[in-house]
Design a protein around this motif. Structure first.
Motif, PDB file in Angstrom:
ATOM      1  N   UNK A 152       2.187   1.928   5.017  1.00  0.00           N
ATOM      2  CA  UNK A 152       2.097   0.862   6.035  1.00  0.00           C
ATOM      3  C   UNK A 152       2.096  -0.510   5.365  1.00  0.00           C
ATOM      4  N   UNK A 153       1.311  -0.646   4.288  1.00  0.00           N
ATOM      5  CA  UNK A 153       1.233  -1.934   3.587  1.00  0.00           C
ATOM      6  C   UNK A 153       2.597  -2.299   2.978  1.00  0.00           C
ATOM      7  N   UNK A 154       3.318  -1.281   2.478  1.00  0.00           N
ATOM      8  CA  UNK A 154       4.654  -1.530   1.913  1.00  0.00           C
ATOM      9  C   UNK A 154       5.607  -1.984   3.018  1.00  0.00           C
ATOM     10  N   UNK A 155       5.500  -1.327   4.198  1.00  0.00           N
ATOM     11  CA  UNK A 155       6.374  -1.706   5.323  1.00  0.00           C
ATOM     12  C   UNK A 155       6.064  -3.118   5.818  1.00  0.00           C
ATOM     13  N   UNK A 156       4.786  -3.521   5.727  1.00  0.00           N
ATOM     14  CA  UNK A 156       4.408  -4.895   6.111  1.00  0.00           C
ATOM     15  C   UNK A 156       4.875  -5.912   5.077  1.00  0.00           C
ATOM     16  N   UNK A 157       5.254  -5.417   3.892  1.00  0.00           N
ATOM     17  CA  UNK A 157       5.732  -6.323   2.839  1.00  0.00           C
ATOM     18  C   UNK A 157       4.632  -6.802   1.911  1.00  0.00           C
ATOM     19  N   UNK A 193      -3.783  12.007   2.151  1.00  0.00           N
ATOM     20  CA  UNK A 193      -2.670  11.691   3.061  1.00  0.00           C
ATOM     21  C   UNK A 193      -2.952  10.381   3.814  1.00  0.00           C
ATOM     22  N   UNK A 194      -4.242  10.140   4.128  1.00  0.00           N
ATOM     23  CA  UNK A 194      -4.593   8.879   4.790  1.00  0.00           C
ATOM     24  C   UNK A 194      -4.363   7.693   3.846  1.00  0.00           C
ATOM     25  N   UNK A 195      -4.719   7.876   2.573  1.00  0.00           N
ATOM     26  CA  UNK A 195      -4.483   6.810   1.572  1.00  0.00           C
ATOM     27  C   UNK A 195      -2.983   6.496   1.473  1.00  0.00           C
ATOM     28  N   UNK A 196      -2.185   7.552   1.414  1.00  0.00           N
ATOM     29  CA  UNK A 196      -0.738   7.348   1.247  1.00  0.00           C
ATOM     30  C   UNK A 196      -0.162   6.651   2.477  1.00  0.00           C
ATOM     31  N   UNK A 197      -0.630   7.078   3.664  1.00  0.00           N
ATOM     32  CA  UNK A 197      -0.131   6.459   4.899  1.00  0.00           C
ATOM     33  C   UNK A 197      -0.479   4.970   4.912  1.00  0.00           C
ATOM     34  N   UNK A 226       6.320  10.475   1.534  1.00  0.00           N
ATOM     35  CA  UNK A 226       5.773  11.403   2.537  1.00  0.00           C
ATOM     36  C   UNK A 226       4.425  11.911   2.016  1.00  0.00           C
ATOM     37  N   UNK A 227       3.334  11.638   2.753  1.00  0.00           N
ATOM     38  CA  UNK A 227       1.994  11.959   2.232  1.00  0.00           C
ATOM     39  C   UNK A 227       1.849  13.375   1.663  1.00  0.00           C
ATOM     40  N   UNK A 228       2.298  14.385   2.394  1.00  0.00           N
ATOM     41  CA  UNK A 228       2.097  15.755   1.927  1.00  0.00           C
ATOM     42  C   UNK A 228       2.880  16.054   0.641  1.00  0.00           C
ATOM     43  N   UNK A 229       4.062  15.447   0.505  1.00  0.00           N
ATOM     44  CA  UNK A 229       4.847  15.657  -0.723  1.00  0.00           C
ATOM     45  C   UNK A 229       4.167  14.979  -1.913  1.00  0.00           C
ATOM     46  N   UNK A 230       3.556  13.822  -1.660  1.00  0.00           N
ATOM     47  CA  UNK A 230       2.836  13.137  -2.745  1.00  0.00           C
ATOM     48  C   UNK A 230       1.596  13.938  -3.137  1.00  0.00           C
ATOM     49  N   UNK A 245       0.517   2.819  -7.170  1.00  0.00           N
ATOM     50  CA  UNK A 245       0.309   4.159  -7.732  1.00  0.00           C
ATOM     51  C   UNK A 245      -1.125   4.604  -7.453  1.00  0.00           C
ATOM     52  N   UNK A 246      -1.251   5.458  -6.450  1.00  0.00           N
ATOM     53  CA  UNK A 246      -2.560   5.989  -6.062  1.00  0.00           C
ATOM     54  C   UNK A 246      -2.918   7.170  -6.953  1.00  0.00           C
ATOM     55  N   UNK A 247      -4.219   7.351  -7.186  1.00  0.00           N
ATOM     56  CA  UNK A 247      -4.625   8.489  -8.020  1.00  0.00           C
ATOM     57  C   UNK A 247      -5.842   9.184  -7.423  1.00  0.00           C
TER      58      UNK A 247
END
Ligand SMILES: C=C(O[C@@H]1C=C(C(=O)O)C=C[C@H]1O)C(=O)O
Ligand SMILES: [Mg+2]
Length: 426
Positions: free
Chosen positions: A173-178, A165-169, A402-406, A184-186
């Motif tokens: 954040x990086x996506x929101x910063x542009x 969940x920390x990785x996804x967050x 959403x981290x938990x859904x991922x 794709x995290x694994x």
């Protein structure tokens, strides 16, 4: 198989095996189709071993040994063009190429089984003749498949729920910063079983349960086997036409058809999942642009599997000559379905975040011939080493993830393989 053995021995016996001829000789024989090729592969002691059961046709290839190797897609392609023979292999996630001409290839279609034995004229004639005769003997080796179900204990996990969940967050954040639009995290999860797991038994069970997939196996040596059942095609090329696809965006599948339909309707109308998919379309189309003269993207549809269902858009294109597989591999692998967009930024993020090496996970495996090549994306995969199995699963992170859904999404994806060991089959 005796039929094949007899036909091939006759050819090898009468072959001159001239010293220092640079050419490869292919000895071929055929017979009516048999059942699965996995019992034959299970009975073999020659390595490397390779298996690919194609997704959209009855074609299946099982191969053992190595006559020539190629450490780049370009040299593999050159060889294929010059000889009109087949090579097998692929690229790891980080694009390290491994291709080879096997010693013996069994290829099955709807109703025929073809055996091809290769001998290398550049080798010592006596040892090549012996190697050819030894390879023919392997045709009578076969070991019955056994059930794979057994208790599993979790051993190591690269990310537990909190870390994931920390990785996804961090990605959101990086996506929101542009920094990028998709990554794709694994995760990699290791389990210990009470008894050794046989890769061929495992894959046979997966073929039964995980239908609608490419089923693959690659074992460089007897110690470690890479296996999996992937729904995803990288590309298939027939002469100058290629078919590829954007497979991304995920919902659950269960044994309840009504619930599955609800999930499907949600998936087809969910903007976050559509965005995940469209970014893959954009990535593939942009990367193919220089190599094609026409490109069509199909309507969105569903690819339904046992534990998950995905959005899929088929992409069909006409390549400009000289119809290069090496160019296609370099241009589209790894796609935004397994890496992200823009790729360089996404890969940098993965390097700084994921705490393991993906190696063959999210790589590509396939076959190359002059007129027809096909590669799958090696997701829904695992490494088996004796009684240990490491399973990989990833998810595309985009704006709105959403981290938990991922987390639930990757757990479901991994369960496609894990339930083969832990649940009762039908
Ligand atoms: C990365 C994986 O799957 C990919 C990610 C998907 C998603 O996030 O919706 C769907 C299919 C694949 O493109 C995997 O299974 O490991
Ligand atoms: Mg997803």
């Amino acid at each position: 198989m005796e039929q094949l053995q007899h036909a091939l021995s006759e050819q090898v016996k009468t072959h001159p095996f001239t010293p220092q001829s640079p050419t490869i000789t292919a000895f071929r024989a055929e017979m009516p189709a048999v059942g699965s090729l996995l019992p034959w592969l299970k009975g073999q002691t020659m390595f490397p071993q390779y298996y690919l059961n194609f997704r959209d046709s009855a074609r299946c290839i099982a191969a053992i040994g190595k006559v020539r190797s190629f450490s780049s897609e370009i040299s593999a392609q050159e060889f294929v063009r010059q000889t009109d023979l087949l090579v097998v292999g692929g690229l790891t996630f980080d694009k390290r190429a491994t291709f080879w001409l096997p010693r013996m290839v069994l290829e099955q279609t709807d109703n025929k089984l073809y055996a091809t034995l290769y001998a290398d004229g550049a080798q010592n004639p006596q040892s090549e003749r012996q190697a050819a005769l030894d390879a023919i003997k392997t045709l009578s080796n076969s070991t019955a498949l056994s059930p794979v179900r057994q208790p599993l204990r979790i051993d190591t996990q690269k990310a537990d729920e909190n870390r994931w969940c920390a990785w996804v967050k961090k990605a959101v954040d990086a996506i929101e910063r542009g920094d990028f639009t998709k990554v794709v995290l694994a995760n990699e999860t290791g389990f210990v079983a009470s008894n050794p797991i046989d890769g061929k038994d495992f894959l046979a069970e997966s073929e039964k349960q995980n239908t609608g997939c490419y089923h693959f196996l690659y074992a460089e040596n007897p110690q470690r086997t890479f296996v999996g059942s992937t729904p995803e095609r990288l590309f298939a090329r027939h002469n100058g036409s290629i078919q590829t696809e954007a497979l991304a965006g995920t919902a659950a599948m269960s044994e309840d058809p009504i619930q599955n339909q609800r999930e499907a309707a949600w998936l087809l109308s969910d903007p976050k999942n559509d965005n995940e998919n469209l970014l893959v379309v954009q990535d593939i189309c942009d990367n193919l642009a220089n190599y094609v003269r026409r490109l069509d993207v199909g309507e969105v549809g569903l690819k339904q599997l046992r534990r998950v269902q995905h959005l899929r858009r088929r992409i069909q294109a006409e390549l400009k000559p000289p119809f290069s597989d090496a160019a296609c591999l370099q241009a589209i692998h790894p796609t935004a379905a397994v890496s992200g967009l823009p790729q360089k930024k996404a890969l940098d993020f993965l390097k700084n975040t994921e705490n393991f090496d993906r190696t063959w996970y999210a790589g590509t495996l396939g076959v190359m011939t002059k007129n027809h090549s096909e590669f799958c994306v090696t997701i829904r995969s695992a490494f088996i080493e004796s009684n240990k199995i490491r399973v990989f699963a990833g998810a595309g992170i985009v704006a709105g993830s959403v981290p938990l859904l991922e987390w639930r999404e990757i757990e479901r994806k991994a369960s496609g393989l894990l339930t083969l060991l832990t649940h009762h089959g039908e």
